[in-house]
Design a protein around this motif. Sequence first.
Motif, mmCIF file in Angstrom:
data_model
loop_
_atom_site.group_PDB
_atom_site.id
_atom_site.type_symbol
_atom_site.label_atom_id
_atom_site.label_comp_id
_atom_site.label_asym_id
_atom_site.label_seq_id
_atom_site.Cartn_x
_atom_site.Cartn_y
_atom_site.Cartn_z
ATOM 1 N N ASP A 45 0.829 -1.199 0.000
ATOM 2 C CA ASP A 45 0.000 0.000 0.000
ATOM 3 C C ASP A 45 0.865 1.252 0.000
ATOM 4 O OD1 ASP A 45 -2.508 -1.301 0.051
ATOM 5 O OD2 ASP A 45 -2.319 -1.642 2.198
ATOM 6 N N HIS A 79 -2.373 3.562 -6.707
ATOM 7 C CA HIS A 79 -3.237 2.692 -5.902
ATOM 8 C C HIS A 79 -4.665 2.785 -6.443
ATOM 9 C CE1 HIS A 79 -4.680 0.291 -2.673
ATOM 10 N NE2 HIS A 79 -3.576 0.380 -1.974
ATOM 11 N N GLN A 80 -5.073 1.782 -7.223
ATOM 12 C CA GLN A 80 -6.363 1.830 -7.892
ATOM 13 C C GLN A 80 -7.531 1.604 -6.936
ATOM 14 O OE1 GLN A 80 -6.557 -0.454 -11.547
ATOM 15 N NE2 GLN A 80 -4.437 0.053 -12.057
ATOM 16 N N GLN A 81 -7.248 1.169 -5.724
ATOM 17 C CA GLN A 81 -8.290 1.049 -4.698
ATOM 18 C C GLN A 81 -7.890 1.885 -3.481
ATOM 19 O OE1 GLN A 81 -8.792 -3.267 -4.305
ATOM 20 N NE2 GLN A 81 -10.606 -3.099 -5.593
ATOM 21 N N TRP A 124 -9.336 4.111 -1.861
ATOM 22 C CA TRP A 124 -10.344 4.276 -0.805
ATOM 23 C C TRP A 124 -10.335 3.117 0.186
ATOM 24 C CZ3 TRP A 124 -11.344 2.572 -5.708
ATOM 25 C CH2 TRP A 124 -11.999 1.349 -5.834
ATOM 26 N N ARG A 125 -9.722 2.012 -0.171
ATOM 27 C CA ARG A 125 -9.698 0.877 0.746
ATOM 28 C C ARG A 125 -8.569 0.977 1.778
ATOM 29 N NH1 ARG A 125 -11.972 -4.504 -2.317
ATOM 30 N NH2 ARG A 125 -13.921 -3.511 -2.984
ATOM 31 N N ALA A 159 -9.078 7.068 -8.563
ATOM 32 C CA ALA A 159 -9.605 6.107 -7.589
ATOM 33 C C ALA A 159 -11.033 6.447 -7.222
ATOM 34 C CB ALA A 159 -8.719 6.080 -6.348
ATOM 35 N N LEU A 197 -13.290 5.035 -9.866
ATOM 36 C CA LEU A 197 -13.409 3.586 -9.693
ATOM 37 C C LEU A 197 -14.269 3.241 -8.488
ATOM 38 C CD1 LEU A 197 -9.713 2.672 -10.490
ATOM 39 C CD2 LEU A 197 -11.698 1.913 -11.801
ATOM 40 N N TYR A 198 -14.172 4.050 -7.451
ATOM 41 C CA TYR A 198 -14.938 3.816 -6.225
ATOM 42 C C TYR A 198 -16.443 3.804 -6.502
ATOM 43 C CZ TYR A 198 -17.372 5.559 -2.004
ATOM 44 O OH TYR A 198 -18.261 5.757 -0.988
ATOM 45 N N GLN A 226 -17.341 0.717 -8.644
ATOM 46 C CA GLN A 226 -17.157 -0.596 -8.038
ATOM 47 C C GLN A 226 -17.943 -0.768 -6.744
ATOM 48 O OE1 GLN A 226 -12.944 -1.499 -7.730
ATOM 49 N NE2 GLN A 226 -12.599 -1.132 -9.901
ATOM 50 N N GLU A 227 -17.835 0.174 -5.826
ATOM 51 C CA GLU A 227 -18.476 0.001 -4.523
ATOM 52 C C GLU A 227 -19.969 0.309 -4.561
ATOM 53 O OE1 GLU A 227 -16.985 -1.554 -2.469
ATOM 54 O OE2 GLU A 227 -14.865 -1.045 -2.402
ATOM 55 N N ALA A 279 -11.249 -1.742 -15.893
ATOM 56 C CA ALA A 279 -11.807 -2.465 -14.749
ATOM 57 C C ALA A 279 -13.140 -3.107 -15.090
ATOM 58 C CB ALA A 279 -11.967 -1.521 -13.556
#
Length: 731
Positions: A107, A116-118, A120-121, A392, A395-396, A399-400, A453
């Motif tokens: 990370d 970092h494509q995720q 938010w995680r 990100a 993508l968030y 995806q989420e 994605a």
Amino acid sequence: MIRTEDAQAIAAGRFSDPFAVLGLHEIDGKLSVRCYHPDAERAEVLDAKTGRLIMALQSHDDAPGLFNGIAPRRRKPFAYRLRFGAGEEIWEAQDPYRFGPVLGEIDEYLIGEGAHQQLWRVLGAHLITHEGSEGTHFAVWAPNASRVSVVGAFNNWDGRRAVMRPRGQTGVWELFLPDVGEGAIYKYELLDGSGGLLPLKADPVGFGSEHPPQTASVVRNLYRHEWRDADWMADRLTRHRPDAPVSIYEVHLGSWRRVTDQNNRPLSYQEHAEQLVGYAKDMEFTHIELMPVSEFPFDGSWGYQPVGLFAPTIRHGTPEEFQAFVDACHGAELGLILDWVPGHFPTDSHGLGQFDGTPLYEHADPREGFHQDWSTLIYNYGRREVANYLTANALYWLQEHHVDGLRVDAVASMLYRDYSRNAGEWVPNEHGGRENLEAIAFMQQMNTLTYGADPGIMTIAEESTAFPGVSAPVDAGGLGFGFKWNMGWMNDTLSYVSEDPINRKYHHNKLTFGLLYAFSENFILPISHDEVVHGKGSLLDKMPGDGAAKFANLRAYLGFMWGHPGKKLLFMGCEFAQGREWNHDASLDWHLLEHPDHKGIQTLVRDLNQVYKDIPALYERDARPDGFEWIEEHAAEESIIAWVRKGKEGTPPALVVTNFTPVERPNRRIGVPCAGRWIERLNTDAEQYGGGNRGNLGGVSSDEIAASGRAHSLNLTLPPLSTLIFELQPE
């Protein structure tokens, strides 16, 4: 012992690395416990499992509230709790400084690389179980801060009590706070590089916010909703291709419908899941597009000045309730598109501006970093961490929250460094040009990542210039968007239809010009909120003439729009001809549907959507010149325009004819590309729409009589101010 200068720095809230002192440490082969609580007069260490007393801690002489002691007969690290006392009050708490870090090396590396494509995680506030304890992990990027703390009601908003751990060169600070759970309200307290105290900041990656005008972030669980849309998600690629029918209903959630007997409140996500979704489905739209739902402080911005990019606005409910709304859309076979605003952000003190005491997210130079039109700040797209933050975020949502598409706001303002600036007010790019190369690279990266994605999503550019290749693939030099709003078509055709019909023959080119470039991009034809605000009046208001003429003009225009190449977008209220300009603080005027003319427009839009989906020729080759053929291009004197739409091989063609004058044209010959019977699939002059019910009795067979440069033609009755849509009857 704790050094006096360290003890005083901790008590003053100026110690940047509390884990170096506080918590459990081995000193000269013995285990020492050190803790800080400014309200405590005494402290004890308890065994975390048994609750038994291990030892009492001594208070530091130079720093009230700072305690330390050596654990007797302990050789290995152990889990413990703290018991504090002040006067007769006694309370227990876990020590956040006994827990190890949460972020891993991978990370850290990806954050540092801006890859970092995720994101938010790992950043934001996450409910986790860490080393056997439940709590919340907080992480925030603030590379130029000298100290960062999490503050909230759980620590009396005291920045000395939850100072975060710096993570090396990444600029990230993190802290696990045990026993802090869902619904906790928090902000970040930062000291700049010189030790100056900054305004409290909301979490840039927070998943929830307080109700405005309050501005704190709220710990939220993103993963409670049980999704039921697997079939939709697996199939949505077929619904978002350029050869699919796309008819979008644009909505502002705060004013679509309000509950008048409850202080005029807007509907919740749950209520929208029933009422809005049911309405859009009944109206035969394929998609709903929401004006921004990312948390924003000012209602009057309509969401276009967001502060909480990762937080669905609490105005309508929680993130879980928003996810249920998305699920309801998919259950009704409706796609959901969000307006997304990566072009600028407001200057509110709790937001991203000067986040760590430096222009972190924005450009330092106001010629690059300040938007003069909107008094907002502009992202520094050339900084990899900032570009990562934005990609990100895209993508968030996809995806989420299972969102199907993002319509990117104000793309033109991002593309050009001189956008709305005079000479000397902008900085050229490295080649001396006006293009914002960093913003272009960001948009290309965003589109590459999102489509990579999930190819089933769609991205849409609100772009008002002639910038080439907006919807062309990135590997072909384009920006990579799936679709582009056709602002030129919107401006030209609204200007034309606003003219008195007697003058329209002088402006005929405004109808035809758009077809010169209609196939250069994957276009969406937008009649959006921007056309019915700021004194522009309603769509009905733009139509000339008296009441009946206004409605007839509007019916003809909507039919023309649905027959024209390009996907469709219509702002809420336009589908039933709302008479007044849109007001974001009030409900749409649903009572107008009690009047036949307004009800007729609504029925027309429903039928246009149905006919549009039923006739593949109207959408299959939207973005291809071989899907279009002019029939009547030059009939300016009559203000008549006609064309043929063509679908894939074997698909019956469709004929679209519009008469933009209030004069009926009986026995008007219109050429057709092939002989046969042409079924009148829609006539905007039909009685159920409020028209005079003049037309062609359901269909016309062609004659071998030349007209419009074709060997065969139809003898048509063209009602005044009308659009007719025909489909060739298959043999």
